[in-house]
Design a protein around this motif. Structure first.
Motif, PDB file in Angstrom:
ATOM      1  N   PRO A  56       1.650  -0.333 -10.713  1.00 15.38           N
ATOM      2  CA  PRO A  56       1.051  -0.189  -9.506  1.00 15.38           C
ATOM      3  C   PRO A  56       0.180  -1.292  -9.063  1.00 15.38           C
ATOM      4  O   PRO A  56      -0.720  -1.780  -9.844  1.00 15.38           O
ATOM      5  N   GLY A  57       0.361  -1.781  -7.862  1.00 17.03           N
ATOM      6  CA  GLY A  57      -0.468  -2.961  -7.552  1.00 17.03           C
ATOM      7  C   GLY A  57       0.211  -4.278  -7.767  1.00 17.03           C
ATOM      8  O   GLY A  57      -0.085  -5.278  -7.066  1.00 17.03           O
TER       9      GLY A  57
ATOM     10  N   VAL B 168       1.246   1.147   0.561  1.00 15.62           N
ATOM     11  CA  VAL B 168       1.382  -0.271   0.718  1.00 15.62           C
ATOM     12  C   VAL B 168       0.255  -0.752  -0.364  1.00 15.62           C
ATOM     13  O   VAL B 168      -0.932  -0.260   0.159  1.00 15.62           O
ATOM     14  N   PRO B 169       0.505  -1.286  -1.529  1.00 15.69           N
ATOM     15  CA  PRO B 169      -0.718  -1.846  -2.130  1.00 15.69           C
ATOM     16  C   PRO B 169      -1.810  -2.804  -1.525  1.00 15.69           C
ATOM     17  O   PRO B 169      -1.149  -3.783  -0.925  1.00 15.69           O
TER      18      PRO B 169
ATOM     19  N   THR C 252      -2.995  -5.272  -2.771  1.00 11.71           N
ATOM     20  CA  THR C 252      -2.666  -6.517  -3.544  1.00 11.71           C
ATOM     21  C   THR C 252      -1.686  -7.468  -2.671  1.00 11.71           C
ATOM     22  O   THR C 252      -1.207  -8.719  -3.276  1.00 11.71           O
ATOM     23  N   VAL C 253      -0.942  -6.885  -1.777  1.00 11.90           N
ATOM     24  CA  VAL C 253       0.047  -7.699  -1.327  1.00 11.90           C
ATOM     25  C   VAL C 253      -0.561  -8.180   0.203  1.00 11.90           C
ATOM     26  O   VAL C 253       0.360  -8.842   0.792  1.00 11.90           O
ATOM     27  N   ALA C 254      -1.549  -7.999   0.721  1.00 10.72           N
ATOM     28  CA  ALA C 254      -2.139  -8.394   2.193  1.00 10.72           C
ATOM     29  C   ALA C 254      -2.759  -9.722   1.600  1.00 10.72           C
ATOM     30  O   ALA C 254      -3.377 -10.139   0.498  1.00 10.72           O
ATOM     31  N   ASP C 255      -2.669 -10.600   2.889  1.00  3.68           N
ATOM     32  CA  ASP C 255      -3.520 -11.800   2.891  1.00  3.68           C
ATOM     33  C   ASP C 255      -4.657 -11.521   4.032  1.00  3.68           C
ATOM     34  O   ASP C 255      -4.746 -10.400   4.339  1.00  3.68           O
TER      35      ASP C 255
ATOM     36  N   PRO D 134      -2.277  -2.791   4.772  1.00  7.19           N
ATOM     37  CA  PRO D 134      -2.790  -2.369   3.353  1.00  7.19           C
ATOM     38  C   PRO D 134      -3.047  -1.100   3.223  1.00  7.19           C
ATOM     39  O   PRO D 134      -3.947  -0.704   3.925  1.00  7.19           O
ATOM     40  N   GLY D 135      -2.683  -0.109   2.221  1.00  4.82           N
ATOM     41  CA  GLY D 135      -3.192   1.121   2.204  1.00  4.82           C
ATOM     42  C   GLY D 135      -2.466   2.156   2.915  1.00  4.82           C
ATOM     43  O   GLY D 135      -2.789   3.424   2.638  1.00  4.82           O
TER      44      GLY D 135
END
Length: 237
Positions: free
Chosen positions: A122-123, A145-146, A148-151, A194-195
């Motif tokens: 996860p993540g 949506v983790p 960790t995939v966002a910028d 995200p989230g």
């Protein structure tokens, strides 16, 4: 008269792999769509050859076409298409999440390290596990949506393209079966946050010899269409 080309260098991090040692095709498709037009319209992306990981490749933009090359080898080509991509029907998030129990990959996965549908932590991976939706011809998964995939700008088009990818294959695959993505047309209508929780839905639309056809969509909880895709897969001989 010649058209000036805009060139840049792209390196795909090893995290975003599909099959071992090559980039996930949906991640590449989303990246190319964003490079072409900021994903304002549908973009069709043809994968001529696998894109290597952790390797500098050249992204070139000429007129209405974007290409990805490794030396003299053409890897990927993308161009806009003047159509709205048809999406499979909406599946509510709770039903999509329930369908994950039937994910064929639980019983045999050709690419268990895939960034999208692989059995990653996860993540790390997206952990999108499409299974059949009872009473329909659809497969679906609940996408959480983790962060960790966002910028700094949110969830990029590369991640949205990745989420639209594998579900079109799992609409065809039994446990242990696989194919390679040959073409993916992507259209993004709304941002992914995200989230957030979304339904990812796929549908098989036909087969012609080794070619497998499918379409997919990402939906918000209220049924608003976030993005859609049309895929062609090439099954092994």
């Amino acid at each position: 008269m010649t058209t000036a080309a805009l060139q840049t260098v792209l390196t795909v991090p090893e995290r975003f792999r599909g099959p071992a040692a090559v980039a996930n095709g949906g991640w590449i498709a989303g990246t190319m769509a964003d490079a072409l037009n900021g994903h304002r319209s549908a973009v069709e992306v043809t994968l001529h050859a696998p894109t290597p990981l952790d390797t500098e490749v050249r992204l070139e933009h000429v007129a209405n076409t974007v290409t990805l090359t490794d030396g003299d080898k053409l890897l990927v080509e993308a161009f806009p298409v003047a159509e709205d991509l048809e999406a499979p029907d909406f599946v509510p998030f709770t039903d999509a999440a329930r369908a994950e129990a039937g994910f064929p990959g639980w019983h045999g996965h050709a690419f268990p390290e895939c960034f999208v549908c692989g059995l990653r932590e996860p993540g790390d991976g997206l952990r999108i596990f499409p299974g059949p939706v009872e009473g329909t011809g659809l497969v679906a998964a609940g996408w959480r949506v983790p962060f960790t995939v966002a910028d700094e700008d949110g969830v990029p088009a590369s991640i949205v393209g990745a989420a639209l990818d594998c579900v079109t294959g799992w609409a065809h695959f039994a446990p242990g079966e696989s194919a390679l993505l040959g073409r993916l047309a992507v259209q993004i209508h709304r941002r992914v946050y995200p989230g957030g929780t979304y339904s990812v839905v796929g549908e098989a639309t036909g087969r012609d010899g080794r070619k497998l056809f499918g379409r997919s969509a990402i939906y918000e909880n209220d049924g608003a269409l976030v993005a859609s895709a049309r895929a062609t897969w090439i099954a092994p001989r």
